[in-house]
Design an enzyme around this catalytic site. Sequence first.
Site, PDB file in Angstrom:
ATOM      1  N   GLU A 243      26.241  49.510  34.237  1.00 54.83           N
ATOM      2  CA  GLU A 243      25.438  49.075  33.611  1.00 54.83           C
ATOM      3  C   GLU A 243      25.086  46.973  33.653  1.00 54.83           C
ATOM      4  OE1 GLU A 243      24.067  49.955  30.724  1.00 54.83           O
ATOM      5  OE2 GLU A 243      25.174  52.273  30.810  1.00 54.83           O
ATOM      6  N   CYS A 277      26.755  41.923  26.672  1.00 47.74           N
ATOM      7  CA  CYS A 277      25.790  42.292  27.740  1.00 47.74           C
ATOM      8  C   CYS A 277      24.307  42.473  27.087  1.00 47.74           C
ATOM      9  CB  CYS A 277      25.900  44.075  28.728  1.00 47.74           C
ATOM     10  SG  CYS A 277      26.587  44.671  27.391  1.00 47.74           S
TER      11      CYS A 277
HETATM   12  P1  NAD Z   1      31.298  41.266  37.465  1.00 42.13           P
HETATM   13  O1  NAD Z   1      30.400  42.134  38.161  1.00 42.13           O
HETATM   14  O2  NAD Z   1      32.003  40.398  38.547  1.00 42.13           O
HETATM   15  O3  NAD Z   1      32.927  42.228  37.411  1.00 42.13           O
HETATM   16  C1  NAD Z   1      32.487  43.722  37.001  1.00 42.13           C
HETATM   17  C2  NAD Z   1      33.830  43.979  37.513  1.00 42.13           C
HETATM   18  O4  NAD Z   1      32.974  44.875  39.029  1.00 42.13           O
HETATM   19  C3  NAD Z   1      34.794  43.609  36.979  1.00 42.13           C
HETATM   20  O5  NAD Z   1      35.939  44.619  37.545  1.00 42.13           O
HETATM   21  C4  NAD Z   1      34.996  43.419  39.046  1.00 42.13           C
HETATM   22  O6  NAD Z   1      36.206  42.894  39.433  1.00 42.13           O
HETATM   23  C5  NAD Z   1      34.275  44.023  39.910  1.00 42.13           C
HETATM   24  N1  NAD Z   1      33.915  44.274  41.180  1.00 42.13           N
HETATM   25  C6  NAD Z   1      33.804  42.793  41.983  1.00 42.13           C
HETATM   26  N2  NAD Z   1      33.348  42.469  43.206  1.00 42.13           N
HETATM   27  C7  NAD Z   1      32.803  44.409  43.676  1.00 42.13           C
HETATM   28  C8  NAD Z   1      32.776  44.832  44.715  1.00 42.13           C
HETATM   29  N3  NAD Z   1      32.324  44.732  45.646  1.00 42.13           N
HETATM   30  N4  NAD Z   1      33.038  46.103  44.155  1.00 42.13           N
HETATM   31  C9  NAD Z   1      33.598  46.863  43.077  1.00 42.13           C
HETATM   32  N5  NAD Z   1      33.992  46.283  42.025  1.00 42.13           N
HETATM   33  C10 NAD Z   1      33.600  45.198  42.387  1.00 42.13           C
HETATM   34  O7  NAD Z   1      31.302  41.349  36.395  1.00 42.13           O
HETATM   35  P2  NAD Z   1      32.121  40.174  35.077  1.00 42.13           P
HETATM   36  O8  NAD Z   1      31.746  38.809  35.512  1.00 42.13           O
HETATM   37  O9  NAD Z   1      32.927  41.179  34.967  1.00 42.13           O
HETATM   38  O10 NAD Z   1      30.715  41.084  34.219  1.00 42.13           O
HETATM   39  C11 NAD Z   1      29.758  40.015  33.795  1.00 42.13           C
HETATM   40  C12 NAD Z   1      28.464  41.016  33.961  1.00 42.13           C
HETATM   41  O11 NAD Z   1      27.986  42.399  33.252  1.00 42.13           O
HETATM   42  C13 NAD Z   1      27.224  40.301  33.195  1.00 42.13           C
HETATM   43  O12 NAD Z   1      26.396  40.164  34.061  1.00 42.13           O
HETATM   44  C14 NAD Z   1      27.505  41.561  31.784  1.00 42.13           C
HETATM   45  O13 NAD Z   1      25.339  40.896  30.824  1.00 42.13           O
HETATM   46  C15 NAD Z   1      27.491  42.249  32.054  1.00 42.13           C
HETATM   47  N6  NAD Z   1      27.902  43.239  31.487  1.00 42.13           N
HETATM   48  C16 NAD Z   1      27.000  44.387  31.479  1.00 42.13           C
HETATM   49  C17 NAD Z   1      26.749  45.239  30.323  1.00 42.13           C
HETATM   50  C18 NAD Z   1      26.490  46.299  30.324  1.00 42.13           C
HETATM   51  O14 NAD Z   1      26.580  47.065  29.532  1.00 42.13           O
HETATM   52  N7  NAD Z   1      25.074  46.369  30.223  1.00 42.13           N
HETATM   53  C19 NAD Z   1      27.989  45.070  29.256  1.00 42.13           C
HETATM   54  C20 NAD Z   1      28.808  43.981  29.457  1.00 42.13           C
HETATM   55  C21 NAD Z   1      28.983  42.921  30.850  1.00 42.13           C
END
Ligand code: NAD
Length: 469
Positions: A243, A277
């Site tokens: 997602e 999101c």
């Molecule tokens: P992010 O991708 O920076 O982080 C998300 C998670 O991934 C965190 O727990 C982070 O520590 C982890 N992470 C970071 N690098 C990683 C790697 N290489 N491997 C595995 N895990 C890793 O996102 P964010 O800034 O926390 O969230 C914002 C984004 O999330 C926005 O783009 C938003 O649209 C999206 N989002 C999508 C949905 C949906 O349902 N589609 C819902 C909420 C947020």
Amino acid sequence: MTAGTSILEAITVSETEGRAIPDAATRETIGYAPVHTAADLEGMITRARQAQPAWNALGHDERSRLLNAIADDIEANAEELAELLSREQGKPLGGLNARFEVGACSVWTRSAANTPLEPEVVFEDGGSRAEVHYDALGVVAAIGPWNWPMMITVWQIAPSLRMGNTVVVKPSEYTPLSVLALVNIYNRHLPEDVLSVISGDGEVGAAMTAHPDIDKIMFTGSTETGRKIVESSSNNLARLTLELGGNDPGIVLPGTTVSAIAENLFWGCFINTGQTCASLKRLYVHDSVYDEVVETLAQLAKTMPMGRGLDDASVLGPLQNEVQFDIVSSLVDDARARGARIVAGGAPAPELGPLFYQATIVADIEDGAELVDREQFGPAIPVIRYSDVDDAVRRANDSDQGLGASVWSDDVDAAVEVAKRLQAGSVWINQHGGLNPMVPFGGIKASGYGQEFGVAGLKSVAAPKVISR
Ligand code: NAD
């Protein structure tokens, strides 16, 4: 947890062992989150693997009973959970914010518990018959973002547990306490090692997704991180539900009665202070109602109370972190420099706290501006004028993202016809972002793949097995 101990006291570690987690509004330290290491991760995955057969053997009825008891317990502790969430994430208690999010945690837990999933007969002919059964996959890694930390964790863990998987959760490093508190409630009811939390950063997340003993990755976060997870899953062939980000368009059709849609339109853009999101992120409005829509949104933006989450009057809060604050500020500054008209907001609100940014309406802006083309994930909405519906549909679809979209009109049938032409996993009419635990949710294009919720969500954390006779 002993009687009289708060959930926060139960999850927080000492200052020397942990990492200080700030209140999003005041920046004061709320508590200390554990700093787990690669060795901790190894131990958790090993124990989750060992615990899985017995958990699976309990069967659907017993697992559902436990999940329902968890939902009751979330309700019994709702106010304490909402206050912690409000402080750490920044979202106000009222409105579609912290209390709403905690409420959704019990609703989605219950839905995962109570949704039936029987074997499906896919072929029957004389003496032969084929059935699809849904088995547990094994160990699920659940990785979440900071915007709806408790609710999104429930979306990932409740269906996984129901289907007989064990789970290791990795919350965002920005909001670990909210997730630790939620898991604390879950673990009052679950057998040991069925559900654990690894509190670490992206590096820990990367180690988790490449681990050979992970069978499924439920990931919610940015498209950029999603791409890395696809790469690392080539090692363990883990199943993926991704997602990812969104840049959801909304189209207001010609002649729409603006007063009838105003509140829904505003909250479609500004739910969780725009840090959602599937919130409306670029709004295309027909010439015939453009000025009225801009003025109405500006009026609402100027009057909605923004402030500290624990202040009951607030319905809008701060940006959760500095990185996101800088993104929103720079996108609005860029729009202004290009000659767009800032009709409301357009600046930080330092009198409220360091990460507050005014609710901002930007008019007379075009595709190509960063505020239109990039996900802003904050309280600033670009309103783009159009004169031809076909052109608006083309512009709405001209994005690599495809999470949600919406169409706004007095004529619902006409809106549905436009909805059919939009490229998104969900399209809403006269609302944006409303979710239901029985209605599948997921993105297309660079917004990810796989669906959550309802029967589709249970199947996504299960291994289909065909039995033919
Ligand atoms: P992010 O991708 O920076 O982080 C998300 C998670 O991934 C965190 O727990 C982070 O520590 C982890 N992470 C970071 N690098 C990683 C790697 N290489 N491997 C595995 N895990 C890793 O996102 P964010 O800034 O926390 O969230 C914002 C984004 O999330 C926005 O783009 C938003 O649209 C999206 N989002 C999508 C949905 C949906 O349902 N589609 C819902 C909420 C947020």
